[in-house]
Design a protein around this motif. Sequence first.
Motif, mmCIF file in Angstrom:
data_model
loop_
_atom_site.group_PDB
_atom_site.id
_atom_site.type_symbol
_atom_site.label_atom_id
_atom_site.label_comp_id
_atom_site.label_asym_id
_atom_site.label_seq_id
_atom_site.Cartn_x
_atom_site.Cartn_y
_atom_site.Cartn_z
ATOM 1 N N MET A 195 0.858 -1.183 0.000
ATOM 2 C CA MET A 195 0.000 0.000 0.000
ATOM 3 C C MET A 195 0.895 1.234 0.000
ATOM 4 S SD MET A 195 -3.179 0.777 -0.017
ATOM 5 C CE MET A 195 -4.534 0.268 0.956
ATOM 6 N N ASN A 196 0.537 2.210 -0.813
ATOM 7 C CA ASN A 196 1.305 3.446 -0.880
ATOM 8 C C ASN A 196 1.000 4.340 0.313
ATOM 9 O OD1 ASN A 196 2.578 2.672 -3.251
ATOM 10 N ND2 ASN A 196 0.882 3.420 -4.493
ATOM 11 N N LYS A 197 1.932 5.196 0.649
ATOM 12 C CA LYS A 197 1.848 6.033 1.855
ATOM 13 C C LYS A 197 1.014 7.283 1.603
ATOM 14 C CE LYS A 197 4.826 8.520 5.057
ATOM 15 N NZ LYS A 197 6.196 8.945 5.322
ATOM 16 N N LEU A 198 0.034 7.507 2.481
ATOM 17 C CA LEU A 198 -0.774 8.719 2.422
ATOM 18 C C LEU A 198 0.044 9.859 3.006
ATOM 19 C CD1 LEU A 198 -3.500 10.201 1.957
ATOM 20 C CD2 LEU A 198 -4.154 9.472 4.260
ATOM 21 N N ILE A 199 0.223 10.929 2.233
ATOM 22 C CA ILE A 199 1.004 12.089 2.666
ATOM 23 C C ILE A 199 0.093 13.177 3.225
ATOM 24 C CG2 ILE A 199 2.618 13.896 1.914
ATOM 25 C CD1 ILE A 199 3.784 11.074 1.802
ATOM 26 N N SER A 200 -0.993 13.479 2.501
ATOM 27 C CA SER A 200 -1.899 14.539 2.940
ATOM 28 C C SER A 200 -3.290 14.314 2.366
ATOM 29 C CB SER A 200 -1.374 15.911 2.503
ATOM 30 O OG SER A 200 -1.381 16.003 1.096
ATOM 31 N N GLU A 201 -4.259 15.000 2.991
ATOM 32 C CA GLU A 201 -5.640 14.943 2.518
ATOM 33 C C GLU A 201 -6.264 16.310 2.686
ATOM 34 O OE1 GLU A 201 -8.608 11.664 3.311
ATOM 35 O OE2 GLU A 201 -9.477 13.234 4.561
ATOM 36 N N GLU A 202 -6.950 16.771 1.652
ATOM 37 C CA GLU A 202 -7.660 18.039 1.703
ATOM 38 C C GLU A 202 -9.103 17.802 1.281
ATOM 39 O OE1 GLU A 202 -7.604 22.436 -0.435
ATOM 40 O OE2 GLU A 202 -5.900 21.094 -0.716
ATOM 41 N N ILE A 203 -10.049 18.250 2.118
ATOM 42 C CA ILE A 203 -11.471 18.145 1.775
ATOM 43 C C ILE A 203 -11.807 19.303 0.845
ATOM 44 C CG2 ILE A 203 -13.831 18.199 2.654
ATOM 45 C CD1 ILE A 203 -12.718 16.943 5.258
ATOM 46 N N LYS A 204 -12.251 18.977 -0.360
ATOM 47 C CA LYS A 204 -12.597 19.982 -1.372
ATOM 48 C C LYS A 204 -14.073 20.363 -1.302
ATOM 49 C CE LYS A 204 -8.599 20.281 -3.461
ATOM 50 N NZ LYS A 204 -7.873 21.540 -3.631
ATOM 51 N N TYR A 205 -14.915 19.415 -0.852
ATOM 52 C CA TYR A 205 -16.351 19.641 -0.736
ATOM 53 C C TYR A 205 -16.886 18.722 0.342
ATOM 54 C CZ TYR A 205 -21.345 19.394 -1.791
ATOM 55 O OH TYR A 205 -22.715 19.412 -1.687
ATOM 56 N N ASP A 206 -17.765 19.232 1.201
ATOM 57 C CA ASP A 206 -18.360 18.424 2.267
ATOM 58 C C ASP A 206 -19.869 18.644 2.245
ATOM 59 O OD1 ASP A 206 -18.778 16.827 4.444
ATOM 60 O OD2 ASP A 206 -17.568 17.998 5.831
ATOM 61 N N GLY A 207 -20.588 17.723 1.605
ATOM 62 C CA GLY A 207 -22.031 17.865 1.430
ATOM 63 C C GLY A 207 -22.832 16.931 2.309
ATOM 64 N N LYS A 208 -24.129 16.902 2.050
ATOM 65 C CA LYS A 208 -25.062 16.098 2.842
ATOM 66 C C LYS A 208 -24.830 14.597 2.659
ATOM 67 C CE LYS A 208 -29.993 15.072 3.182
ATOM 68 N NZ LYS A 208 -31.310 15.272 2.590
ATOM 69 N N ILE A 209 -24.545 14.161 1.438
ATOM 70 C CA ILE A 209 -24.452 12.726 1.155
ATOM 71 C C ILE A 209 -23.017 12.258 0.969
ATOM 72 C CG2 ILE A 209 -25.122 10.940 -0.506
ATOM 73 C CD1 ILE A 209 -27.695 12.433 -0.958
ATOM 74 N N PHE A 210 -22.144 13.133 0.529
ATOM 75 C CA PHE A 210 -20.762 12.730 0.283
ATOM 76 C C PHE A 210 -19.818 13.908 0.465
ATOM 77 C CE2 PHE A 210 -22.403 14.108 -3.804
ATOM 78 C CZ PHE A 210 -21.389 14.928 -4.290
ATOM 79 N N LYS A 211 -18.526 13.594 0.514
ATOM 80 C CA LYS A 211 -17.516 14.638 0.473
ATOM 81 C C LYS A 211 -16.475 14.265 -0.572
ATOM 82 C CE LYS A 211 -14.937 13.034 4.526
ATOM 83 N NZ LYS A 211 -14.459 13.412 5.850
ATOM 84 N N ILE A 212 -15.866 15.284 -1.122
ATOM 85 C CA ILE A 212 -14.822 15.076 -2.119
ATOM 86 C C ILE A 212 -13.491 15.422 -1.465
ATOM 87 C CG2 ILE A 212 -13.893 15.802 -4.354
ATOM 88 C CD1 ILE A 212 -16.812 16.437 -5.160
ATOM 89 N N VAL A 213 -12.551 14.488 -1.578
ATOM 90 C CA VAL A 213 -11.231 14.697 -0.992
ATOM 91 C C VAL A 213 -10.173 14.611 -2.082
ATOM 92 C CG1 VAL A 213 -11.888 13.783 1.272
ATOM 93 C CG2 VAL A 213 -10.884 12.252 -0.427
#
Length: 168
Positions: free
Chosen positions: A1-19
């Motif tokens: 598994m590749n290493k997660l470096i960072s995560e940014e939430i681009k959108y946080d809605g009622k049903i889903f969020k985009i990261v």
Amino acid sequence: MNKLISEEIKYDGKIFKIVQRQYENKNQEKYIRDGVIKSNAVVIVAKDNDDNIYFVRQIREIIEEETLELPAGLINDGEEPIETAKRELEEEVGVIAGNIEFLGDYYSSSGFTNERVYVFYASDLTLGNTNTDDDEEITSIEKIPLSQCLEMLKNNEFKHASMNIALS
């Protein structure tokens, strides 16, 4: 598994969020993956004593169509998939399952979302009450003979992947 470096939430809605996530592979090369994080879901194949399968016709604004679907829905936080299946079956088609069995699960599109769909088979049905969500527009509840469903499946008449998987 590749290493997660960072995560940014681009959108946080009622049903889903985009990261947007940045990863590093084994060669120390960094790359970006965009993803949709959402609740898991259930889909139910409900068969009555006359070998009919229950469906709902529902308005789906995003594709601008009314679609024929198996009863389905999102799993609420803290809810077990089987409880969601029982709840959705009664809410959408107004029946209570005396018997409900887990058939399997799958990722809806693992290239960009973590959504996992749990498939259930429901039988020994009795009448309950419908109680759809405020943002759901079910236009009709239909029963289709199992033999006709299998023919429709064979002829690629179902547009939803969940129906094709659940009825196979």
